[in-house]
Write an enzyme that holds these catalytic residues in place. Structure first.
Site, mmCIF file in Angstrom:
data_model
loop_
_atom_site.group_PDB
_atom_site.id
_atom_site.type_symbol
_atom_site.label_atom_id
_atom_site.label_comp_id
_atom_site.label_asym_id
_atom_site.label_seq_id
_atom_site.Cartn_x
_atom_site.Cartn_y
_atom_site.Cartn_z
ATOM 1 C CD GLU A 124 -2.341 1.580 2.619
ATOM 2 O OE1 GLU A 124 -3.297 1.729 2.918
ATOM 3 O OE2 GLU A 124 -1.716 0.956 3.808
ATOM 4 C CE LYS B 82 -8.416 -0.026 4.011
ATOM 5 N NZ LYS B 82 -7.223 1.274 4.549
ATOM 6 C CB CYS C 186 -4.089 -1.085 5.809
ATOM 7 S SG CYS C 186 -2.885 -0.168 6.950
#
Length: 565
Positions: free
Chosen positions: A311, A374, A425
């Site tokens: 990321e 995301k 994440c």
């Protein structure tokens, strides 16, 4: 009939009560009349929170999680709900304040304090609920472990979803990455692992309570038979992890093989200003990939089928910035295989951005059909809800200049020889985000993350979640971080090739893909739903018992009485 006969209990009632409660009948009244003195309860709650903390990475003493649960259960037993809430809050602060200390490294103390207080409030609710069900525990002592388990699952189910989509960090399940209980994730995911840890805690407190009752028999009498329930409870404590060991897991996938490289390019400096260093961060990952290509050409490394960048490896939008796109293209052409790039993409609207995993092909460039956005941006870090109100609390929220827009589809990416399940994440902490990729066909779980604003403790806590997800879905997995920790995880939860923190590293490994589904993948949310419904039913049953016994404070001992306040 005599007066004595009219008031006597039916024949055999004492025996039945011993069976139900799990301790000598002469000790039942003694135990029901007592609770831990408040100073002792306060110490037990705080120590319980500390012990739960020590179960998580980087400490990793996983058995202490159950001991911490037991201490909190003992502290709240037979107290008023508001006192239970206070004790739960103390335990929550002792757990979450140090567990989340990495959140204050570069943003100041206020976000850390607020987040810790919010998370501790959920343990306050748990403490109140534990106190509320005390009458059920006293009536059905054998149910204490189950009640403890379902209340913990219900508390985490609420915390994982509220407010603003929840914050699942610190779930009991995530402390068990090296425990036999981790295998239970293959049957019921993180909720079942949490349930098992809390059940062990309930067994421990039941054993301690029974032992205390046996030791304090009326008249000071001692009987070897009084310790039999203690032995039974402790045997059950050992049986739970043994049961976990019996759950089968696979050491590797049973599908085709694929060779994957993780590039951990590192950042010039840790901290929030990694964003200001975005060109240098991109260059680091390009240069490391070109270095990998040279090693492959020399025969020093096997040629990978896929390269994974973390990321934020390109915080410059490579679809709009020709220079950034050219750098990534040069890296892909050099290594000759697709690169999964962690990129920040501008749009779709003005002032909006997306946190994305973008598949970049050699020669042809970005594959716009293989992009994952995301789905669960982090509130107050990637977007600011109620911005005007939040600014009154702290102007730090204006560091987030553009709100990240959530994606709408699971991160299922076809990357040549493998179908990837990409999550970004903190998304690895959310059950449904990971599961959706597997039900969508993912053969390999990929977690792209950026730990440059945190520390090694946060990175290891996140890797523990990856280990649970690998077992839960029977998939090989990997975590790719800008600064570490990066590494591969087998379907049985073992970690390979873990990198150091704040270092540049390249790791390459051959993996066996997996296509089957575990029971946990098939049942999805149902274990959590069932256990949460049982928790709600227990709270309702406790309320009914309190009303039958004489009001909302029934079941809480008074000095010298059974049912006083």
């Amino acid at each position: 009939m005599s007066a004595a006969g009219a008031g006597a209990a039916p024949a055999g009632a004492g025996t039945l009560r011993r069976v139900i409660v799990g301790m000598p009948a002469t000790a039942v009244e003694t135990t029901q009349e007592r609770r831990l003195p408040l100073p002792v309860a306060v110490v037990a709650a705080v120590v319980g929170g500390v012990l739960m903390l020590l179960a998580f990475p980087p400490y990793g003493v996983w058995p202490l999680a159950a001991v911490g649960v037991a201490l909190l259960a003992a502290a709240t037993h037979r107290r008023r709900p508001r006192a239970g809430a206070g004790l739960g809050f103390l335990a929550g602060l002792a757990l979450f304040a140090p567990l989340l200390s990495w959140t204050n490294l570069h943003t100041g103390y206020l976000p850390w304090v607020l987040l810790s207080l919010v998370q501790a409030s959920y343990l306050a609710l748990l403490g109140a609920a534990s106190a509320w069900v005390s009458p059920l525990v006293d009536r059905f002592r054998w149910g204490w472990p189950v009640l403890t388990g379902v209340l913990w699952v219900a508390q985490e189910a609420l915390r994982d979803r509220t407010p603003f989509g929840g914050f699942p960090w610190g779930r009991l399940a995530f402390s068990q990455d090296a425990s036999p209980l981790l295998r239970l994730a293959a049957l019921g995911g993180a909720p079942l692992v949490t349930f098992a840890v809390a059940v062990v805690g309930g067994l421990l407190v039941a054993a301690a309570w029974a032992g205390w009752a046996a030791y304090h028999r009326p008249g000071g009498r001692r009987s070897p038979g009084g310790w039999a329930p203690v032995a039974g409870w402790l045997a059950a404590v050992l049986a739970v992890p043994v049961t976990g060991l019996l759950v089968p897991t696979r050491a590797a996938g049973d599908g085709d093989t694929v060779t994957v490289a993780i590039v951990q390019g590192n950042v010039p400096r840790l901290g929030l200003d990694f964003n200001a260093q975005r060109q240098a961060v991109l260059n680091n990952h390009v240069e490391a990939t070109v270095e990998l290509a040279a090693q492959v050409a020399s025969g020093a490394r096997a040629r990978p089928d896929l390269v994974v960048w973390p990321e934020n490896s390109s915080d410059i939008d490579p679809l709009r910035d020709a220079s950034a796109g050219g750098r990534i293209q040069a890296a892909a052409d050099a290594v000759g295989v697709p690169i999964l790039v962690g990129a920040v993409l501008r749009g779709p609207g003005p002032g909006q951005v997306r946190n994305a995993g973008l598949l970049w092909q050699p020669v042809t460039g970005p594959d716009l059909d293989q992009v994952y956005t995301k789905r669960h941006p982090v509130p107050f870090a990637e977007y600011v809800p109620l911005r005007d109100i939040a600014r009154l609390v702290s102007k730090q929220v204006d560091r987030v200049r553009s709100d990240f827009v959530p994606g709408t589809t699971p991160g299922v990416l076809a990357a040549g020889p493998a179908v990837l399940g990409d999550v970004i994440c903190f998304e690895v902490a959310y059950d449904e985000v990971v599961r959706d990729t597997v039900t969508g066909g993912a053969q390999l779980l990929v977690v792209q993350t950026n730990n440059a604003t945190f520390d090694v403790a946060e990175a290891r806590q996140q890797l523990a979640m990856v280990r649970l997800r690998a077992v839960e879905h029977g998939r090989p997995a990997l975590m790719a971080s800008t600064v570490g920790v990066s590494g591969f995880v087998s379907p049985d939860g073992r970690v390979s090739d873990a990198t150091g923190f704040n270092t540049r590293a390249i790791v390459v490994r051959q993996l066996h893909l997996a296509d089957g589904r575990t029971l946990a993948t098939r049942v999805g949310l149902w274990p959590e739903v069932v256990l949460t419904v049982l928790a709600v039913a227990a709270l309702a049953a406790a309320g009914m018992r309190r009303r039958v016994r004489g009001g909302p404070t029934a079941g809480t001992p008074a000095r010298g009485g059974h049912n006083g306040a």
